[in-house]
Design a protein around this motif. Structure first.
Motif, PDB file in Angstrom:
ATOM      1  N   GLY A   1       0.808  -1.216   0.000  1.00 46.95           N
ATOM      2  CA  GLY A   1       0.000   0.000   0.000  1.00 46.95           C
ATOM      3  C   GLY A   1       0.836   1.258   0.000  1.00 46.95           C
ATOM      4  O   GLY A   1       1.917   1.299   0.587  1.00 46.95           O
ATOM      5  N   LEU A   2       0.332   2.270  -0.671  1.00 48.84           N
ATOM      6  CA  LEU A   2       1.003   3.573  -0.716  1.00 48.84           C
ATOM      7  C   LEU A   2       0.004   4.582  -0.158  1.00 48.84           C
ATOM      8  O   LEU A   2      -1.010   4.864  -0.787  1.00 48.84           O
ATOM      9  N   LEU A   3       0.281   5.098   1.050  1.00 49.94           N
ATOM     10  CA  LEU A   3      -0.675   5.988   1.707  1.00 49.94           C
ATOM     11  C   LEU A   3      -0.041   7.352   1.938  1.00 49.94           C
ATOM     12  O   LEU A   3       1.184   7.471   2.046  1.00 49.94           O
ATOM     13  N   GLY A   4      -0.874   8.359   2.065  1.00 55.44           N
ATOM     14  CA  GLY A   4      -0.356   9.686   2.369  1.00 55.44           C
ATOM     15  C   GLY A   4      -1.462  10.698   2.239  1.00 55.44           C
ATOM     16  O   GLY A   4      -2.491  10.433   1.623  1.00 55.44           O
ATOM     17  N   ALA A   5      -1.243  11.868   2.839  1.00 47.80           N
ATOM     18  CA  ALA A   5      -2.220  12.940   2.731  1.00 47.80           C
ATOM     19  C   ALA A   5      -2.237  13.432   1.290  1.00 47.80           C
ATOM     20  O   ALA A   5      -1.375  13.091   0.491  1.00 47.80           O
ATOM     21  N   ASN A   6      -3.245  14.250   0.948  1.00 46.02           N
ATOM     22  CA  ASN A   6      -3.263  14.854  -0.383  1.00 46.02           C
ATOM     23  C   ASN A   6      -1.986  15.655  -0.559  1.00 46.02           C
ATOM     24  O   ASN A   6      -1.600  16.426   0.303  1.00 46.02           O
ATOM     25  N   GLY A   7      -1.331  15.468  -1.690  1.00 44.26           N
ATOM     26  CA  GLY A   7      -0.130  16.244  -1.968  1.00 44.26           C
ATOM     27  C   GLY A   7       1.126  15.672  -1.342  1.00 44.26           C
ATOM     28  O   GLY A   7       2.161  16.318  -1.329  1.00 44.26           O
TER      29      GLY A   7
END
Lengths: 382, 593, 371
Positions: free
Chosen positions: B373-379
């Motif tokens: 999985g690749l997760l992160g906030a917008n931007g």
């Protein structure tokens, strides 16, 4: 409703319209594409048309073949050279000249036969043969006209100098009103202004409203207490001002850059233009009630407003020469009335008999369009 | 005027029905809906995409007319008198109703004027609104330059300028990262507690249901349930279990559990499988499954939701066999012994846009057969990374090996091993299902009888046969997703890229989808997922969390949760972990600056 | 071989995408047909129904003879007869008539006595082109009449009549000039629309990414876009050519090879421009605007309606970049002048040059857009 509450109602309404107009103005100023359509496009179109389109021929290259050199033939060619219409190129024989015509080096051939000089001196036929490239019929006809003209002038001059005593049995005197130099630019540019106003009024307005649908802002506006009429007025006012600015720009350019005369009054121009702009905006608003994305709106606007304004308005092509069913179509194209008004105001002056009926037609269009808009637009999503 | 028996703030709907014409006949968006909302509460309208949520919202706001039935908002019928209703409600449509060319302040001013808020009262209203939404520092910024989360906050602020007693929000959290999502809910909670407003919020995120006071489940245009989250949870109390299978792959165990008698729902949750039963009887695990440890699990809303849906749909779960779809890989697996091999190697990856560094020195490895999985906030740079991995964007620096091929040198060969499924299920909408399959299989070099066979297998496997000659643009959402997956898998890629693959999809379809993905992982296909969706993250073997182009954390879901376990938060969910990691990060960033 | 098959599938997909959608089918078929008909009928420089008034102060027979020639002409329509000078201005100002023919009272007398007999033609110059053509008509009628009068009286005509021969278009029909031009214009519109919007649409729908992750190379994708444009452009152009010959009776005198070689090269450059626009824009709307911004100047500066020779030098130089300019020459030479391949070599070369340059540029922008 008592008077104070109705006053409050109207002031609230006025406030909402003011807010909408302010919003729209900010958007116009900040979005380069609206400004491009409203100001840059007219500028470019005027430049291209002003410089690029000329239906008058000048310095038409024409091959000249003299079978024998006589003072008379030399004199005629000299007068040809002096006219601004032709730049004659001598060819040794007719075969070379025909070759040049086929290569499109020249637009026509003027062939002065062996007996030209004698024919003139002895009042016999002086055979001049003219061969033109008939592909471009317009230029061909102009070349014919100019040649005739030059020929007659030359004959006249000779007659005056007493060399030729017997003139024609009947001769034509021509007076061209309003545009004595017959510059096509002078009639093309007023017509072009109608096209530009259509572009701003219909195309731009249809696009910006479609954009509100696409971005979902229309839905957000709809759930405020704004009425549909207020939304329409809020769109109408800023684009009206923008359209009139485009108009002003065009008039200034045509007056000072292209030196088209403005014989009518500025007030007439302003009044009739605002009338036409109203119908154009009406068309734009109507399109946008039907087309809710910019792509479709743009296509409809181009096919139903821009192209007709271009082809069927009498801007380039004479309406009376069209087949009857196409002439009938031109009656439902507002631009055709406006082109008539513009050509008169620029070249002839304020002529009430032209301005008033055509303005009435425009006003009827405007009333019809806005009645239709109010009927079909509802504050609903469907 | 409001009737005495219809207290202010109350919304009622009585036997609402709404249909729309479509190329395939009339579609019933809402079917005989009746409900009423309590004053001063948050009611969640929960349902997957296409359930009829937006239609219901628009009906309430007076933007649509119902075919039959009646709505009353504070005693007024919005179908008959939309202007009076629209003056007293706030409504935030799903697409931002913001003018992107206008600044934050100008947007607020516009809506204040349209709602008739007097000039002298505006300042007093703006200050708390801006403070609450955290937009005070950005008043001059153009709305188009705000992040997705901030846009939504501004949308809420704009629909609140006239202090409406009722606020309708249509999917305010869609496409917003978990941090912003949490902040948005804080704002809504505060609003209700401070001003006693009545909120009606639609969402397709099931986990958001727990944040509401009341829940209305909408499914296929019908109301499937109405009550408090607590009531829903109580329905399934004592029926949920966490299953552990030491020494076994959960991906293998989970499908087997799902077909046991009495099982309503199974779903992977990191190192355990959640099992929900249709009665208080625990599942009887047959001997053949090996050692399975069952622990009782606290009930949650999603369990109730799933068991209700199961009652409506009554579809028998089926065992998925991937063999026909992936004959190549099942062969390989039998012949070649498992050897450790990376499917994707990312080393010191950098990507600059002008002077802005979107991805900064990123390093990670995806193993064969792993769901990553690749997760992160917008931007945060995850989309940029994802696009570089898929070969859609050139890296500015670093090493990028996909399926043993250097993407920068042999992009075409690398792509032959990649399957890609975009967020919007990008297919040629004018082409039929069959034509799409023909096209994509040819693009991957299939031809002749092999191509025919593959396409037939796909149509059968994904149950697309009945839709064979239907334009893909008018397929129901779930089938569109299946078609997108079948197109992405037609060439049996060894690596699959998924971009938010199930957002908004019916939870049933989502489980089916993940069963297929799990089966693929078992035969050795590596899967890379980017998502905002914590439920999808739970399916991952390992994941990375990114922030500002750098790697913030990497590990399996349990390890990530472990990182944020504190005495205050003894049982952090993945979302809790994500939010606290990111807020720690932005705090340290703030210190440095 | 494998690659060829992939490209063929791309082409097939492109066709399906274009033709299965009702809206884009309409865009391809309806506007060109309507434009062909409306343009061909409306865009004419020939004048019919010229409204004119007569102010005849002469009572003799000759004036009546002359005027009979006008009223007998199918091009002229008598609107009114006036008797005073004051009546002239309102008629012309209010656009009731384009022409007032004034014959003085001494016309017949002068004609008999061999004094110059004058006819005065007063024209509305607001539409200068119309005025100029109208003047030509009037001159022809007057000249014919004078010659006839002179011949009837047995005296040799004292002037040298200009013997005019118009090659290729002996009756100087506008339609022969306009309709071949429309073939070029519509072909350009169609090829531009097909290509300029197609990549943008794929971008908007997200299918472009899907395409890029397949092993197809950018060249394959460009070929997949170019070939359908070619086929559609060829088919539409052929349809228009057939209509031009069958409905509008335009002579097709030259060789079909010359025409189709030109068409091929012209479509090549049209597709190049379309793809260039396509690879530079990100939405269909921008694509539409870009196509529009290219179309308007290239039509105006092509010699379609007004001769390039009349333009100022710097604009003439600018037209050298315009593919439509060369195709206009090819069309008219093949249709009306019966040109073959050899005479059109410079035009072919120019089109080939523009086509390859734009396609190369499109490929360049296309690949840069991927980064």
């Amino acid at each position: 409703m008592n008077s104070s509450s109705s006053r409050a109602f109207f002031s609230a309404r006025l406030n909402r319209i003011r807010a909408l107009v302010y919003k729209e103005s900010l958007q116009i100023v900040r979005d380069p594409s609206s400004l491009a359509i409203a100001l840059v496009l007219p500028f470019v179109l005027l430049l291209i048309f002003g410089y690029g389109v000329s239906l008058d021929a000048s310095h038409v290259p024409i091959a000249v073949v003299q079978d024998s050199r006589t003072p008379a033939s030399e004199g005629f060619i000299a007068s040809l050279r002096n006219s601004r219409w032709f730049s004659p190129k001598p060819y040794a024989n007719i075969h070379d000249a025909i070759g040049a015509l086929k290569r499109q080096d020249v637009e026509g051939i003027l062939w002065l036969r062996e007996n030209f000089g004698r024919g003139i001196e002895s009042f016999h036929n002086a055979p001049i043969h003219v061969i033109v490239d008939g592909v471009d019929d317009n230029t061909a006809r102009l070349v014919e006209g100019y040649l005739n003209n030059t020929w007659q002038t030359w004959l006249h001059l000779r007659a005056q100098r007493g060399r030729l005593s017997s003139p024609l049995p009947a001769e034509l005197q021509v007076r061209i009103w309003f545009n004595p130099d017959n510059r096509s630019r002078d009639f093309l540019i007023p017509g072009l202004i109608a096209v530009i106003m259509t572009l701003i009024g219909a195309l731009l307005t249809a696009l910006v409203i479609a954009r509100e649908w696409e971005r979902g802002t229309m839905e957000a506006l709809f759930v405020t207490p704004v009425s549909i009429g207020e939304i329409l007025v809020g769109k109408f006012i800023p684009y009206f001002i923008l359209g009139m600015s485009g108009m002003a720009l065009s008039v200034l350019m045509s007056r000072f850059l292209f030196e088209v005369p403005l014989r009518g009054s500025v007030i007439t121009l302003a009044l009739t233009s605002s009338l036409f702009l109203t119908t154009a905006l009406g068309m734009g608003l109507l399109i946008s009630t039907a087309a809710k994305n910019q792509f479709v709106a743009g296509q409809i606007a181009i096919v139903f407003t821009f192209l007709p304004a271009f082809i069927l308005s009498g801007f380039i092509f004479d309406i009376h020469s069209m087949p009857p069913f196409i002439q009938a179509i031109t009656h439902i194209i507002p631009a055709s009335y406006f082109v008539t008004i513009l050509q008169s105001v620029f070249l002839a002056g304020d002529i009430p008999k032209v301005i008033i009926p055509n303005s009435v037609a425009l006003a009827l269009f405007a009333v019809f369009l806005f009645a239709l808009i109010l009927r079909v637009s509802r504050k609903r999503i469907e | 005027m409001a009737e005495p028996d219809s207290p202010e703030g109350l919304i009622t709907a009585n036997r609402l029905t709404k249909t729309f014409p479509s190329p395939r006949g009339l579609v019933t968006a809402l079917d005989d809906i009746t409900f009423s909302l309590k004053k001063g509460s948050i009611t969640g309208l929960i349902g997957p995409d296409g359930a009829g949520k937006t239609t219901l919202m628009r009906l309430l706001a007076g933007l649509l007319l119902p075919d039959s039935g009646e709505i009353k908002i504070m005693g007024i019928n919005p179908s008959k008198d939309p202007l009076s209703v629209q003056g007293s409600i706030g409504y935030m449509p799903q697409k931002f109703g913001l003018y992107e060319d206008l600044s934050v302040q100008e947007n607020l001013d516009l809506y204040a004027s349209l709602q008739g808020v007097p000039q002298d009262r505006r300042e007093d209203l703006y200050v708390p609104l801006l403070a609450m939404t955290g937009l005070s520092p950005f008043q001059k910024r153009l709305a188009g330059q705000l992040s997705g989360g901030m846009k939504q906050k501004l949308g809420i602020a704009c629909s609140l300028v006239h202090q409406p007693p009722i606020l309708l929000l249509d999917e305010p959290t869609v496409g917003v990262d978990p941090v912003s999502r949490r902040e948005l809910w804080e704002i809504l909670k505060k609003l209700v507690s401070e001003s006693g407003s009545t909120l009606f919020v639609s969402t397709s995120y099931l986990d958001e249901a727990e944040r509401c006071n009341e829940i209305l489940i909408l499914y296929n245009g019908k109301i499937l349930g109405n009550g408090t989250p607590e009531a829903f949870r109580m329905e399934v109390a004592g029926r949920g279990y966490r299953a552990e299978a030491p020494g076994q792959s959960l991906r293998v165990v989970e499908p087997k559990l799902s077909v046991l008698p009495g099982v309503v729902d199974t779903v992977l949750e990191g190192s355990t499988v959640r099992v929900v039963m249709d009665s208080d009887m625990p599942p009887s695990v047959p001997q053949g499954l090996g050692k399975i440890l069952l622990h009782p699990a606290p009930p949650r809303f999603e369990d109730a939701f799933m068991s209700r849906i199961k009652k409506v749909t009554r579809e028998n779960p089926k065992t998925i066999s991937i063999d026909r779809l992936y004959p190549k890989h099942s062969q390989e697996q039998k012949n070649i012994p498992e050897k450790p091999e990376n499917a994707i190697d990312v080393e010191n990856l950098v990507r600059d846009f002008g002077t802005f560094r979107a991805v900064d020195n990123l390093t990670f490895h995806v193993r064969k057969g792993e769901v990553f999985g690749l997760l992160g906030a917008n931007g945060a740079g995850k989309t940029t990374t994802f696009r570089m991995l898929a070969g859609l964007l050139e890296p500015s620096g670093g090493k990028l090996i996909v399926a043993g091929k250097d993407v920068r040198k042999a992009a075409a060969q690398a792509r032959q091993n990649i399957g890609y499924m975009a967020q919007k299920f990008s297919l040629y909408s004018q082409l039929t299902v069959f034509q799409n399959l023909i096209f994509f299989s040819s693009a991957y070099g299939l031809s002749g009888s092999l191509q025919k066979e593959k396409i037939q297998n796909s149509l059968t496997f994904f149950e697309l046969e009945p839709y064979r000659n239907v334009s893909s643009g008018i397929l129901p959402l779930g089938f569109r997703q299946r078609l997108a997956l079948s197109c992405a898998l037609i060439h049996e890629p060894s690596i699959l890229f998924l971009d938010e693959p199930t957002s908004g999809v019916d939870p049933n379809a989502r489980r089916e989808f993940w069963h297929i993905i799990n089966a693929l992982a078992i035969v050795g296909v590596s899967v890379l997922v980017t998502t905002h969706f914590m439920e999808e993250a739970e399916y991952c073997d390992r994941l990375v969390i990114m922030a500002q182009g750098t790697l913030l954390a990497m590990g399996n879901p349990e390890e990530i949760k472990e990182k944020t376990r504190t005495p205050q938060m003894p049982e952090p969910s993945l979302e809790d972990a994500f939010v606290s990691l990111l807020s720690d990060f932005s705090r340290t960033q703030g210190d440095h600056q | 071989m494998q690659r060829l098959l992939r490209i063929m599938r791309l082409v097939q997909k492109e066709f399906l995408a274009l033709l299965r959608d009702k809206k884009s089918r309409m865009v391809l078929i309806v506007p060109p047909t309507v434009q062909l008909l409306v343009f061909s009928y409306a865009a004419t420089f020939d004048l019919n129904n010229i409204s004119y008034a007569v102010w005849n102060e002469d009572t003799g027979i000759y004036s009546r003879q002359l005027l009979a020639r006008f009223s007998g002409s199918p091009n002229f329509k008598l609107v009114g007869t006036i008797t005073r000078e004051q009546e002239v201005a309102p008629l012309i100002n209010n656009r009731k008539v384009l022409l007032v023919l004034h014959i003085r009272s001494n016309f017949s007398r002068n004609l008999l006595s061999s004094n110059p007999a004058t006819i005065e033609a007063l024209l509305d110059g607001r539409q200068s082109n119309t005025a100029m053509i109208l003047l030509g008509y009037v001159e022809t009628i007057v000249n014919n009449y004078t010659t006839d009068v002179a011949t009837a009286r047995g005296i040799p005509t004292p002037i040298a009549p200009i013997a005019l021969r118009a090659w290729y278009n002996p009756n100087l029909k506008s339609r022969w000039f306009i309709v071949p031009g429309i073939v070029g214009l519509l072909t350009l519109v169609v090829t531009l629309l097909v290509t300029a919007l197609s990549v943008a649409r794929e971008r908007e729908e997200g299918t472009f990414d899907q395409l890029l992750v397949t092993p197809l190379t950018p060249l394959d994708i460009i070929l997949g876009k170019v070939l359908p444009g070619f086929v559609i452009g060829m088919v539409e152009a052929t349809g228009i050519i057939v209509l031009a010959v069958l409905i509008f009776h335009i002579p097709l005198r030259g060789s079909l090879e010359a025409l189709y070689l030109g068409l091929f090269l012209f479509i090549l450059s049209g597709l190049g421009v379309g793809l260039m626009i396509s690879s530079l824009v990100s939405t269909q709307q921008q694509g539409l605007l870009g196509a529009f911004l290219f179309l308007v100047p290239s039509i105006i500066l092509s010699g379609f309606a007004s001769p390039i020779a009349n333009m100022p030098t710097f604009i003439q130089d600018l037209t050298l970049l315009n593919p439509l300019r060369y195709f206009m020459v090819i069309l008219r030479e093949v249709f009306l002048q019966g040109a073959g391949v050899s005479i059109l070599l410079p035009e072919y070369a120019a089109l080939l040059g523009i086509g390859t340059t734009t396609l190369l540029l499109a490929g360049h922008f296309f690949r840069r857009g991927l980064r």
